[in-house]
Write a protein that holds these residues in place. Sequence first.
Motif, short mmCIF file in Angstrom:
data_model
loop_
_atom_site.label_atom_id
_atom_site.label_comp_id
_atom_site.label_asym_id
_atom_site.label_seq_id
_atom_site.Cartn_x
_atom_site.Cartn_y
_atom_site.Cartn_z
N GLN A 1 0.83 -1.21 0.00
CA GLN A 1 0.00 0.00 0.00
C GLN A 1 0.86 1.26 0.00
O GLN A 1 0.53 2.25 -0.64
CB GLN A 1 -0.94 0.00 1.21
N SER A 2 1.97 1.21 0.71
CA SER A 2 2.90 2.35 0.72
C SER A 2 3.47 2.59 -0.67
O SER A 2 3.61 3.74 -1.11
CB SER A 2 4.03 2.09 1.73
N ALA A 3 3.80 1.53 -1.38
CA ALA A 3 4.30 1.66 -2.75
C ALA A 3 3.23 2.26 -3.65
O ALA A 3 3.54 3.07 -4.54
CB ALA A 3 4.74 0.29 -3.28
N ALA A 4 1.98 1.92 -3.41
CA ALA A 4 0.88 2.49 -4.20
C ALA A 4 0.77 4.00 -3.95
O ALA A 4 0.52 4.77 -4.88
CB ALA A 4 -0.43 1.78 -3.87
N VAL A 5 0.98 4.42 -2.71
CA VAL A 5 0.95 5.85 -2.39
C VAL A 5 2.10 6.56 -3.09
O VAL A 5 1.92 7.65 -3.65
CB VAL A 5 1.01 6.08 -0.85
N SER A 6 3.27 5.95 -3.07
CA SER A 6 4.43 6.56 -3.75
C SER A 6 4.14 6.70 -5.25
O SER A 6 4.45 7.75 -5.84
CB SER A 6 5.68 5.71 -3.55
N ALA A 7 3.56 5.69 -5.86
CA ALA A 7 3.23 5.76 -7.28
C ALA A 7 2.19 6.85 -7.54
O ALA A 7 2.29 7.59 -8.52
CB ALA A 7 2.71 4.41 -7.77
N ALA A 8 1.22 6.98 -6.64
CA ALA A 8 0.20 8.02 -6.79
C ALA A 8 0.81 9.41 -6.65
O ALA A 8 0.45 10.34 -7.40
CB ALA A 8 -0.92 7.81 -5.77
N MET A 9 1.74 9.59 -5.72
CA MET A 9 2.41 10.88 -5.58
C MET A 9 3.26 11.18 -6.81
O MET A 9 3.31 12.33 -7.27
CB MET A 9 3.29 10.90 -4.32
N ASN A 10 3.92 10.17 -7.35
CA ASN A 10 4.70 10.37 -8.57
C ASN A 10 3.81 10.81 -9.73
O ASN A 10 4.18 11.70 -10.50
CB ASN A 10 5.48 9.11 -8.94
N ALA A 11 2.63 10.22 -9.84
CA ALA A 11 1.69 10.61 -10.89
C ALA A 11 1.22 12.05 -10.68
O ALA A 11 1.12 12.83 -11.64
CB ALA A 11 0.50 9.65 -10.92
N PHE A 12 0.95 12.42 -9.43
CA PHE A 12 0.56 13.80 -9.11
C PHE A 12 1.68 14.76 -9.51
O PHE A 12 1.45 15.78 -10.16
CB PHE A 12 0.26 13.91 -7.61
N ASN A 13 2.91 14.42 -9.14
CA ASN A 13 4.06 15.27 -9.45
C ASN A 13 4.26 15.41 -10.96
O ASN A 13 4.56 16.51 -11.45
CB ASN A 13 5.33 14.74 -8.80
N ARG A 14 4.08 14.32 -11.71
CA ARG A 14 4.22 14.40 -13.17
C ARG A 14 3.17 15.33 -13.77
O ARG A 14 3.49 16.15 -14.64
CB ARG A 14 4.09 13.01 -13.80
N GLU A 15 1.95 15.24 -13.30
CA GLU A 15 0.87 16.09 -13.79
C GLU A 15 1.16 17.56 -13.50
O GLU A 15 1.04 18.43 -14.37
CB GLU A 15 -0.45 15.67 -13.13
N LEU A 16 1.56 17.85 -12.28
CA LEU A 16 1.85 19.22 -11.88
C LEU A 16 3.09 19.76 -12.62
O LEU A 16 3.11 20.91 -13.07
CB LEU A 16 2.03 19.31 -10.37
N LEU A 17 4.11 18.92 -12.77
CA LEU A 17 5.32 19.32 -13.47
C LEU A 17 5.01 19.64 -14.94
O LEU A 17 5.49 20.64 -15.48
CB LEU A 17 6.38 18.23 -13.37
N SER A 18 4.22 18.82 -15.56
CA SER A 18 3.84 19.07 -16.95
C SER A 18 3.13 20.40 -17.09
O SER A 18 3.45 21.20 -17.98
CB SER A 18 2.94 17.93 -17.45
N SER A 19 2.19 20.66 -16.22
CA SER A 19 1.47 21.92 -16.23
C SER A 19 2.43 23.09 -16.02
O SER A 19 2.34 24.12 -16.70
CB SER A 19 0.39 21.91 -15.15
N HIS A 20 3.34 22.94 -15.08
CA HIS A 20 4.32 23.98 -14.77
C HIS A 20 5.20 24.30 -15.98
O HIS A 20 5.40 25.47 -16.33
CB HIS A 20 5.19 23.55 -13.58
N ILE A 21 5.68 23.27 -16.64
CA ILE A 21 6.55 23.48 -17.80
C ILE A 21 5.77 24.16 -18.93
O ILE A 21 6.25 25.12 -19.54
CB ILE A 21 7.17 22.15 -18.28
N HIS A 22 4.56 23.67 -19.20
CA HIS A 22 3.77 24.21 -20.30
C HIS A 22 3.29 25.64 -20.06
O HIS A 22 3.01 26.36 -21.02
CB HIS A 22 2.57 23.31 -20.60
N SER A 23 3.18 26.04 -18.82
CA SER A 23 2.68 27.40 -18.56
C SER A 23 3.79 28.29 -18.02
O SER A 23 4.30 29.15 -18.74
CB SER A 23 1.48 27.36 -17.61
N CYS A 24 4.18 28.09 -16.80
CA CYS A 24 5.12 28.98 -16.11
C CYS A 24 6.49 29.03 -16.79
O CYS A 24 7.02 30.12 -17.04
CB CYS A 24 5.30 28.53 -14.66
N VAL A 25 7.07 27.88 -17.06
CA VAL A 25 8.42 27.84 -17.60
C VAL A 25 8.45 28.43 -19.00
O VAL A 25 9.30 29.28 -19.31
CB VAL A 25 8.99 26.39 -17.58
#
Length: 115
Positions: A67-91
């Motif tokens: 379950q902890s590994a599932a949380v880590s994977a979910a956080m990684n997916a959240f980070n990828r989504e936010l990073l993509s948005s950040h690069i496409h807009s702010c950066v």
Amino acid sequence: MCATEKAEPESNTAQEETGCYCHCKTTARSQDERKKLMNRLSRIEGQIRGIKGMLEKDAYCNDILIQSAAVSAAMNAFNRELLSSHIHSCVVRDIREGKDEVVDELMATLQKLMK
């Protein structure tokens, strides 16, 4: 889209009022984007509560680790989504405005994410 950096707040109260706790920059997000990110975090929060419940019930270590590994994977997916948005807009916006220091900021962020 990211706002420009604001002046240092006078106190922690100013930070609490503006919701600013880091570098005093903000990002205006669409309601849809904010809702998607908040929903992801709510699911992750639920997963964390589930793990806490498993610990309280003395669940088998391996089951908790899965379950902890599932949380880590979910956080990684959240980070990828936010990073993509950040690069496409702010950066992209900052580079177009000649603010090349945003590349150094992005690289520092990527190094933290990749630890």
